[in-house]
Design an enzyme around this catalytic site. Structure first.
Site: not given
Length: 296
Positions: A145, A169, A238, A273
């Site tokens: 990220r 995160k 992103h 994905y």
């Protein structure tokens, strides 16, 4: 904002390590909920299931996306769960409320030819050119990220393995390997790094003043690269993360490995994905199967 709501937000910050962006979303969700309570002359503690259903209808009447509504309901469900730990007379009115289904969408990504064009645009000469190439190499080569990228310090790099350690995160640390092209770009960049460093810090990526680059700065760099690249538009950090995941799966990487590299908690997040990768599978199928070639 009352004291119990402030305590809830504080808990999310110090115990769950929520980011400023996520905390702001939770704060805004609570503020909107409080405004609804005031308008409908309802009390926080006496709020019931039927009121929760009315609030759900209210959110939809605002024309919000299902993903946004789902997040707002999740915020309130979590808030009441927290409140119940502080007061055993509290009942969670959102516990039985069915989550609105999220819209399904396919992540946007670059084709390999487009990525090659982007890399060809970046002049790997001078500090700025080398830095911009490192930014592109790391975002595409590791799928990290942008928030993780700008926080990389020199001590996080392992140029022998090679790879980089990032803090994702929830304060979860992970190590992501990268290839020789990325390593070579970093090594060349670091050769020019010490002379321009006029502020004491150990961050990898810096701006022209030697200070750590910001997320906004990274976006500016990427937009500048795209402006100079023919046939490529709409770039953001992103999208490079999406591209990393898609290309990995297209080349045979298993879903669990990609999940680990991306730092996803849930496999379902990574699973989206596979829908993109199925396009590649169909392309191979149409080119290879005798009975399928007529479908072109």
């Amino acid at each position: 904002m009352n004291k119990i709501q402030e305590s809830f937000l504080y808990m999310l910050k110090v115990e769950r390590f929520f980011s400023k962006h996520t905390l702001k979303s939770y704060h805004d969700d609570l503020v909107q909920f409080n405004a609804f309570l005031e308008h409908e002359h309802l009390k926080l503690k006496s709020f019931e299931y039927k009121d929760a259903r009315n609030y759900l209808s209210f959110l939809y009447s605002k024309g919000l996306k299902r993903t946004t509504v789902s997040r707002k309901i999740s915020t309130l469900r979590s808030f009441y769960e927290f409140w119940m730990t502080q007061d055993d007379t509290v009942v969670n009115p959102f516990v039985q409320l069915v989550h609105p289904k999220k819209e399904q969408y396919l992540p946007h990504f670059f084709y390999e030819e487009e990525m090659s064009a982007l890399f060809e645009t970046v002049e790997a000469d001078g500090h700025k050119g080398l830095r911009d190439r490192v930014i592109l190499e790391l975002l595409y080569g590791t799928g990290i990220r942008v928030s993780e990228l700008v926080n990389i310090k020199l001590e996080d790099l392992d140029l022998n393995s090679p790879g980089v350690k990032v803090l994702g995160k929830g304060n979860k640390e992970r190590f992501i390997p990268f290839g020789n092209m990325c390593r070579e770009s970093i090594e060349r960049y670091l050769e020019l790094f010490p002379p321009i460093q006029n502020v004491k810090h150990d961050y990898l990526l810096v701006n022209i003043n030697g200070r750590p680059i910001t997320e906004r700065g990274v976006r500016y760099v990427l937009n500048d690269i795209v402006k100079r690249t023919a046939g490529v538009t709409d770039i953001h950090p992103h999208k490079l993360r999406h591209t990393f995941a898609t290309h990995m799966l297209n080349e045979g990487a298993d879903l669990r490995t990609v999940q680990s590299l991306l730092g996803h908690v849930n496999l379902s997040t990574t699973g989206r994905y596979t829908h993109v990768s199925n396009q590649q599978l169909r392309k191979v199928y149409l080119n290879a199967h005798p009975r399928a070639k007529k479908e072109k």
